[in-house]
Design a protein around this motif. Structure first.
Motif, PDB file in Angstrom:
ATOM      1  N   PHE A 123       0.838  -1.191   0.000  1.00 63.60           N
ATOM      2  CA  PHE A 123       0.000   0.000   0.000  1.00 63.60           C
ATOM      3  C   PHE A 123       0.878   1.248   0.000  1.00 63.60           C
ATOM      4  CE2 PHE A 123      -2.463   3.025   2.849  1.00 63.60           C
ATOM      5  CZ  PHE A 123      -3.316   3.464   1.841  1.00 63.60           C
ATOM      6  N   GLY A 124       0.602   2.187  -0.891  1.00 67.75           N
ATOM      7  CA  GLY A 124       1.474   3.353  -1.013  1.00 67.75           C
ATOM      8  C   GLY A 124       1.154   4.503  -0.094  1.00 67.75           C
ATOM      9  N   GLY A 125       0.000   4.453   0.592  1.00 64.80           N
ATOM     10  CA  GLY A 125      -0.388   5.548   1.453  1.00 64.80           C
ATOM     11  C   GLY A 125       0.054   5.328   2.893  1.00 64.80           C
ATOM     12  N   SER A 126      -0.515   6.126   3.791  1.00 64.49           N
ATOM     13  CA  SER A 126      -0.254   5.989   5.219  1.00 64.49           C
ATOM     14  C   SER A 126      -1.296   5.049   5.822  1.00 64.49           C
ATOM     15  CB  SER A 126      -0.341   7.349   5.913  1.00 64.49           C
ATOM     16  OG  SER A 126       0.509   8.292   5.291  1.00 64.49           O
ATOM     17  N   ALA A 127      -0.910   4.288   6.830  1.00 68.98           N
ATOM     18  CA  ALA A 127      -1.844   3.369   7.465  1.00 68.98           C
ATOM     19  C   ALA A 127      -1.708   3.462   8.976  1.00 68.98           C
ATOM     20  CB  ALA A 127      -1.599   1.934   6.999  1.00 68.98           C
ATOM     21  N   VAL A 128      -2.851   3.433   9.679  1.00 67.72           N
ATOM     22  CA  VAL A 128      -2.885   3.437  11.137  1.00 67.72           C
ATOM     23  C   VAL A 128      -3.723   2.248  11.580  1.00 67.72           C
ATOM     24  CG1 VAL A 128      -3.541   4.675  13.224  1.00 67.72           C
ATOM     25  CG2 VAL A 128      -2.635   5.942  11.258  1.00 67.72           C
ATOM     26  N   LEU A 129      -3.120   1.382  12.372  1.00 67.47           N
ATOM     27  CA  LEU A 129      -3.750   0.163  12.858  1.00 67.47           C
ATOM     28  C   LEU A 129      -3.955   0.254  14.367  1.00 67.47           C
ATOM     29  CD1 LEU A 129      -4.381  -3.017  12.748  1.00 67.47           C
ATOM     30  CD2 LEU A 129      -1.918  -3.294  13.106  1.00 67.47           C
ATOM     31  N   VAL A 130      -5.191   0.082  14.828  1.00 65.34           N
ATOM     32  CA  VAL A 130      -5.466  -0.024  16.254  1.00 65.34           C
ATOM     33  C   VAL A 130      -5.581  -1.493  16.616  1.00 65.34           C
ATOM     34  CG1 VAL A 130      -7.262   0.272  17.995  1.00 65.34           C
ATOM     35  CG2 VAL A 130      -6.537   2.213  16.630  1.00 65.34           C
ATOM     36  N   THR A 131      -4.854  -1.910  17.639  1.00 65.24           N
ATOM     37  CA  THR A 131      -4.899  -3.302  18.062  1.00 65.24           C
ATOM     38  C   THR A 131      -4.587  -3.414  19.547  1.00 65.24           C
ATOM     39  OG1 THR A 131      -3.957  -5.511  17.703  1.00 65.24           O
ATOM     40  CG2 THR A 131      -2.467  -3.646  17.414  1.00 65.24           C
ATOM     41  N   HIS A 132      -5.092  -4.490  20.168  1.00 63.99           N
ATOM     42  CA  HIS A 132      -4.716  -4.831  21.539  1.00 63.99           C
ATOM     43  C   HIS A 132      -3.645  -5.909  21.561  1.00 63.99           C
ATOM     44  CE1 HIS A 132      -8.557  -2.852  22.666  1.00 63.99           C
ATOM     45  NE2 HIS A 132      -7.973  -2.676  23.828  1.00 63.99           N
ATOM     46  N   ASP A 133      -3.386  -6.489  20.396  1.00 66.89           N
ATOM     47  CA  ASP A 133      -2.480  -7.635  20.324  1.00 66.89           C
ATOM     48  C   ASP A 133      -1.082  -7.171  19.948  1.00 66.89           C
ATOM     49  OD1 ASP A 133      -1.039  -9.946  19.614  1.00 66.89           O
ATOM     50  OD2 ASP A 133      -2.859 -10.983  18.990  1.00 66.89           O
ATOM     51  N   PRO A 134      -0.094  -7.306  20.834  1.00 67.72           N
ATOM     52  CA  PRO A 134       1.261  -6.849  20.502  1.00 67.72           C
ATOM     53  C   PRO A 134       1.866  -7.609  19.329  1.00 67.72           C
ATOM     54  CG  PRO A 134       1.273  -8.106  22.540  1.00 67.72           C
ATOM     55  CD  PRO A 134      -0.156  -7.870  22.193  1.00 67.72           C
ATOM     56  N   LEU A 135       1.456  -8.880  19.139  1.00 68.24           N
ATOM     57  CA  LEU A 135       2.004  -9.637  18.013  1.00 68.24           C
ATOM     58  C   LEU A 135       1.523  -9.058  16.693  1.00 68.24           C
ATOM     59  CD1 LEU A 135       3.804 -11.941  17.176  1.00 68.24           C
ATOM     60  CD2 LEU A 135       1.841 -13.489  17.359  1.00 68.24           C
TER      61      LEU A 135
END
Length: 379
Positions: free
Chosen positions: A212-224
């Motif tokens: 993906f060429g854009g910016s991405a923000v991922l919210v997660t509770h899983d450190p893995l």
């Protein structure tokens, strides 16, 4: 979990920049100063995400992760600050500027996917393209290519209820990416999957986000999830950034108890003088290298050995305590050892050691670990 070891910026200190970070504003990415007040809860987060970078937001429940995501998406207005994407101002309360969600160049993948139940997988992916003015034929052609790209083309005519969780997640990702957004937001995209499916989809998601060429923000509770998928990790607590950096650095040098627990390390605070650290919680710790001033000391539970008598050997950190808790962790048992005048420490032992030492809550034990097993860094 087994992740050993981002560096890091404590709240209120100057952040240490990850080596590959670029200027978000100049590179066409996200540059945001997020000031949001909702009753007694306040978010104060500065966020830059260059093009081509995936940032994971980690933090306990109520830390502000979803609030940040909704502000970026246009589902929540800022109280103050600003959001810019590729040089375009999306939210700036001081200048009465606000771009609604449907007019932002932003894609979003939700935890429960939010696919339209009455549309096929193909038409779900085509929907965003049609909403942006594409003709029916062109939209369906693009949607077909994306379904093939994420590996679910054979389910193009299926309705959401006919899809497995992994298939629905892939359709939702294709729908978000098909419009070629400048910013992709992912809210716990793997949380609804079973363990086996999650492993496969995590690897696929990481691959698609790398492309993906854009910016991405991922919210997660899983450190893995964060360690595998993200280029950079930002940890939020109580609406503030407490750590920001590369995954390996965060995991090796946690700055708060929450992060330490997340990556599976003991974390102690104290003041160093030479090879000794006087701990805030009491007692003195021996470390491998000379230190001076306020420090954090991290070490893995696997380095801590438990004994029923005062141990012999070379370990220099030894004190007595009692078992305060026992918890099964995969093939090991994690014991919490509490001791008057010393900090609580976690130790990982085998089930056979639990039996041999007759460990139970309240049992007296001695713990030991070597100075060379500690990692010391400035507080």
């Amino acid at each position: 979990m087994g992740v050993r070891s981002v560096l890091v910026t404590a709240s209120g200190s100057a952040p240490t920049q990850p080596r590959d970070r670029r200027d978000a504003a100049a590179g066409g990415g996200v540059a945001a100063q997020l000031r949001i007040s909702r009753g007694e809860f306040h978010v104060d987060v500065d966020l830059e995400v260059p093009q081509g970078q995936v940032v994971a937001l980690l933090g306990p429940n109520g830390a502000g992760k979803t609030t940040v995501l909704h502000a970026l998406a246009g589902l929540l207005r800022l109280t103050d600050g600003s959001i810019g994407l590729a040089g375009r101002v999306l939210d700036d309360p001081a200048h009465r500027r606000f771009v609604p969600a449907e007019q932002r160049h932003v894609g979003m993948v939700f935890q429960d996917y939010l696919l339209f139940p009455h549309l096929s997988a193909l038409d779900n992916v085509a929907f965003g393209l049609r909403a942006r003015g594409a003709g029916r034929g062109a939209a369906r052609a693009t949607a077909t290519r994306w379904l093939e790209r994420v590996g679910v083309l054979e389910h193009a005519d299926s309705r959401p209820r006919q899809l497995s969780g992994g298939q629905a997640q892939r359709v939702a990702l294709a729908r978000a990416l098909a419009t070629e957004p400048g910013l992709l937001l992912l809210d716990e995209p793997l949380a609804a999957l079973d363990a086996a499916t999650r492993l496969e989809v995590r690897a696929d998601l990481a691959r698609h986000l790398r492309e993906f060429g854009g910016s991405a923000v991922l919210v997660t509770h899983d450190p893995l999830d964060a360690m595998v998928i993200a280029d950079r990790i930002i940890v939020l607590e109580q609406g503030r950034v407490v750590q920001d950096g590369l995954p390996a650095e965060v995991a090796r040098a946690p700055r708060t108890d929450y992060v330490a627990r997340l990556v599976g390390l003991n974390l102690l605070r104290g003041a160093g003088t030479g090879p000794m650290v006087a701990l805030e919680a009491g007692g003195v710790l021996h470390v491998a290298d000379p230190v001076d001033g306020p420090v954090l000391v991290a070490f893995p539970p696997t380095s801590v050995t438990l004994h029923r008598r005062h141990p012999e050997g070379s370990a220099r950190n030894v004190w007595q305590g009692t078992i305060a808790g026992l918890e099964q962790h995969a093939h090991t048992v994690r014991a919490q050892v509490a001791a008057p005048g010393h900090p609580a420490v976690l130790a990982d032992v085998t089930p056979s050691a639990v039996a041999e030492l007759d460990l139970a809550v309240g049992a007296p034990v001695w713990l030991s670990f070597k100075a060379t097993d500690t990692h010391v860094y400035p507080a």
